[in-house]
Design a protein around this motif. Structure first.
Motif, short mmCIF file in Angstrom:
data_model
loop_
_atom_site.label_atom_id
_atom_site.label_comp_id
_atom_site.label_asym_id
_atom_site.label_seq_id
_atom_site.Cartn_x
_atom_site.Cartn_y
_atom_site.Cartn_z
N GLY A 88 0.69 -1.18 0.04
CA GLY A 88 -0.11 0.01 0.32
C GLY A 88 0.84 1.34 -0.12
N SER A 89 1.98 1.25 0.93
CA SER A 89 2.96 2.53 0.97
C SER A 89 3.43 2.73 -0.55
CB SER A 89 3.62 2.39 2.04
OG SER A 89 3.11 2.34 3.23
N LEU A 90 4.06 1.28 -0.96
CA LEU A 90 4.59 1.55 -2.56
C LEU A 90 3.70 1.99 -3.48
CD1 LEU A 90 6.79 -0.92 -4.01
CD2 LEU A 90 4.95 -0.44 -5.26
N ALA A 91 2.32 1.86 -3.50
CA ALA A 91 1.32 2.36 -4.38
C ALA A 91 1.34 3.52 -4.42
CB ALA A 91 0.03 1.56 -4.09
N ALA A 92 1.48 4.08 -2.85
CA ALA A 92 1.41 5.41 -2.80
C ALA A 92 2.26 6.37 -3.26
CB ALA A 92 0.99 6.10 -1.30
N ALA A 93 3.63 5.72 -3.22
CA ALA A 93 4.91 6.31 -3.66
C ALA A 93 4.89 6.38 -5.13
CB ALA A 93 6.12 5.56 -2.97
N PHE A 94 4.49 5.26 -5.89
CA PHE A 94 4.26 5.33 -7.32
C PHE A 94 3.32 6.41 -7.70
CE2 PHE A 94 5.79 1.01 -8.96
CZ PHE A 94 6.87 0.90 -8.09
N ALA A 95 2.16 6.54 -7.06
CA ALA A 95 1.35 7.61 -7.69
C ALA A 95 1.77 8.87 -7.51
CB ALA A 95 0.01 7.33 -6.63
N VAL A 96 2.45 9.17 -6.41
CA VAL A 96 3.02 10.41 -6.20
C VAL A 96 3.90 10.75 -7.18
CG1 VAL A 96 4.40 12.12 -4.51
CG2 VAL A 96 2.39 10.73 -3.61
N LYS A 97 5.03 9.99 -7.32
CA LYS A 97 6.17 9.92 -8.55
C LYS A 97 5.29 10.41 -9.75
CE LYS A 97 9.22 7.14 -11.12
NZ LYS A 97 8.59 7.24 -12.30
N GLU A 98 4.46 9.61 -10.06
CA GLU A 98 3.71 9.74 -11.56
C GLU A 98 3.10 11.24 -11.52
OE1 GLU A 98 -0.10 7.91 -13.68
OE2 GLU A 98 1.31 6.50 -12.99
N TYR A 99 2.43 11.80 -10.44
CA TYR A 99 1.78 12.94 -10.32
C TYR A 99 2.98 14.13 -10.51
CZ TYR A 99 -1.07 16.86 -8.72
OH TYR A 99 -1.72 18.10 -8.78
N LEU A 100 4.07 13.81 -9.73
CA LEU A 100 5.11 14.97 -10.12
C LEU A 100 5.70 14.93 -11.58
CD1 LEU A 100 7.66 13.94 -6.90
CD2 LEU A 100 5.97 15.98 -7.16
N GLU A 101 5.68 13.98 -12.11
CA GLU A 101 6.28 13.79 -13.57
C GLU A 101 5.09 14.48 -14.24
OE1 GLU A 101 8.80 9.62 -14.10
OE2 GLU A 101 6.52 9.57 -13.93
N ASN A 102 4.01 13.87 -14.33
CA ASN A 102 2.95 14.61 -15.14
C ASN A 102 2.61 16.16 -15.09
OD1 ASN A 102 2.38 12.02 -16.11
ND2 ASN A 102 0.61 11.54 -14.77
N ASN A 103 2.79 16.45 -13.79
CA ASN A 103 2.55 18.06 -13.41
C ASN A 103 3.77 18.91 -13.24
OD1 ASN A 103 -0.54 18.22 -13.09
ND2 ASN A 103 0.40 16.26 -12.08
N GLN A 104 5.08 18.25 -13.47
CA GLN A 104 6.46 19.10 -13.45
C GLN A 104 6.42 19.79 -12.23
OE1 GLN A 104 6.50 21.15 -17.26
NE2 GLN A 104 7.57 19.29 -18.41
N ILE A 105 6.33 19.15 -11.10
CA ILE A 105 6.29 19.90 -9.89
C ILE A 105 7.49 19.23 -9.10
CG2 ILE A 105 5.06 19.75 -7.49
CD1 ILE A 105 2.74 19.24 -9.02
N PRO A 106 8.32 20.51 -8.56
CA PRO A 106 9.65 19.95 -7.76
C PRO A 106 9.24 19.40 -6.37
CG PRO A 106 8.92 22.30 -7.49
CD PRO A 106 7.99 21.84 -8.56
#
Length: 477
Positions: free
Chosen positions: A116-134
């Motif tokens: 579950g924690s890994l799924a959260a980390a993957f989702a946040v990583k993807e969000y950072l990539e898609n939205n170009q957020i530091p």
């Protein structure tokens, strides 16, 4: 597209991957500090997804940290994967049916927790990539939560010093934020060395280590009257010194857990236990030594973060379950003892009781308590919470009333409804983490509450610096 929908889509698209990952960890069922396969599975998955993985951190061969991104804020997710001894159980069975007699099993659901924690980390990583957020997202692979306290070693070695906020969760039978404190704990092994002799012919030449063990336990039992109300002391004799009554036992060992609500309290109580052990050695003419084998602080909850997490849990909603899933849930509930059912039902109001008696799994979200609740047990998440604002939730991966550390937990560890609740937790953590990435005011408020709760106290590990998983400290009389 709103944040909840975006994160839900991101996690649901990989649900098959997360299911397979969780089941692999379930099948490994490795004990504390022995999670070689499990940690590799997790670390390899993160590496393949583009995270930079540092293995063997803080002197922990099965510990690691995986990072993606750069700059501030740094968001941490805590993952666990250790199992419990004696809880082997066949998957899909609703009766006690070990795979291996006295084998290990995931009786606290850590195969789900890490996933579950890994799924959260993957989702946040993807969000950072898609939205170009530091920002930086990290996944901490944390071994030995059940025994040995891997996160305490990480905290002791400074692995959370640059983290801005940390998130975790735990499988369970309710849906709620874990707005609770807990007992601090020191774990120690007490070793008595005596002199062997023939118990009938020459008993006067013997010095019994087992006598010392028993006298220590009697002394500690008298101590219980004079401890803080929430303190707990319990033990297990791990080596009685032999099985022959006609031999005076020259060596005996036992492990003690000493718990109290505050670190200074637990240190003081532990010293009293040590003094009782010294007295037992003096009475029996034996030598006593002890090894500290683990320890952790009390949890510092964060209401600022828990309120945000709770709102996301409500917006996401508990997942819908299929008829065959509910059938398995019912069979697990039916396997529970009447005491377990009565205890769990006593925590509910009338409407809630009616719900679970009709369908024994909680599908509602409990409110955040107005005041901090208290957990008599201990967790090494606490040591993270002394270093950085930390938020946790629990989701209903188990049938209502399921008791942790039982075969019923293991039996439910690969069920589809358990995975749904796992990903529910992952979504709630990911959404909360992203809000702290985007909302500087929220992050500053959480940090201000964290500072206020510490009241000027600073973190000092309860595991001495010289103690490692391979080499424990040794202090003699």
């Amino acid at each position: 597209m709103g944040l909840v929908q975006e994160i839900s889509n991101s996690i649901d698209q990989k649900s098959g991957f997360y299911s397979a990952l969780s089941e692999k960890i379930w099948e490994c069922a490795e004990l504390s500090f022995q999670e070689q396969k499990s940690s590799h599975i997790m670390a390899d998955a993160l590496e393949a997804a583009g995270f930079h993985v540092e293995r063997g951190i803080a002197g922990l061969p099965t510990g690691f940290v995986a990072s993606y991104g750069s700059g501030k804020p740094v968001i941490a997710f805590l993952g666990e994967y250790d199992a419990l001894a004696g809880l082997s159980q066949k998957k899909g069975s609703t009766t006690h049916d070990p795979i291996v007699q006295n084998g290990s099993g995931h009786g606290c659901g850590h195969n789900l927790l890490g996933t579950g924690s890994l799924a959260a980390a993957f989702a946040v990583k993807e969000y950072l990539e898609n939205n170009q957020i530091p920002g930086t997202v990290r996944y901490y692979g944390c071994p030995a939560e059940e025994r040995g306290n891997g996160k305490t070693y990480m905290a002791r070695e400074g692995y959370f010093k640059d983290v801005d906020v940390a998130y975790s969760w735990h499988p369970g039978s309710i849906n709620a934020v874990q707005h609770t404190s807990s007992n601090a704990v020191i774990e120690a092994r007490f070793i008595f060395e005596g002199i062997s002799a023939h118990a009938a012919a020459l008993p006067e030449l013997g010095r019994s280590a087992l006598d010392a063990i028993e006298l220590m336990n009697v002394g500690v039992n008298y101590l219980r009257e004079h401890m803080p109300d929430k303190a707990r002391v319990h033990y297990a004799i791990t080596n009685t010194g032999g099985t022959s009554p006609n031999v005076v036992q020259a060596h005996a060992e036992q492990v003690y857990y000493v718990r109290s609500p505050q670190p200074d309290q637990v240190k003081a109580l532990f010293e009293r236990v040590v003094n009782i052990a010294r007295g037992a050695a003096l009475m029996t003419g034996t030598k006593m030594s002890y090894q500290i084998e683990g320890g952790c602080h009390n949890l510092i909850p964060n209401k600022t973060l828990h309120n945000v997490m709770l709102n996301y849990m409500k917006e996401i909603g508990f997942p819908e379950l299929e008829d065959q899933e509910l059938d398995f849930v019912q069979k697990i509930y039916d396997s529970l003892g009447e005491n377990e059912k009565a205890y769990a039902l006593a925590q509910l109001d009338g409407k809630e009781k009616a719900k679970v008696l009709e369908r024994p799994i909680e599908d509602w979200i409990r409110p955040c308590p107005e005041k901090d609740e208290f957990m008599e047990g201990s967790t090494d998440v606490a040591d993270v919470s002394w270093n950085v604002p930390t938020a946790q939730c629990m989701t209903a991966t188990w049938a209502f009333g399921t008791v942790p550390h039982t075969w019923q937990v293991v039996a439910q560890g690969t069920q589809t409804y358990a995975l749904k609740a796992t990903l529910f937790a992952g979504k709630a953590m990911a959404c909360t983490a992203i809000e702290t990435l985007l909302n500087k005011e929220l992050l500053e408020t959480a940090k201000a509450e964290f500072k206020e709760r510490l009241k000027g106290k600073t973190y000092e590990s309860l595991i001495p610096n010289k103690v490692t998983p391979e080499k424990f400290s040794l202090a003699g009389v």
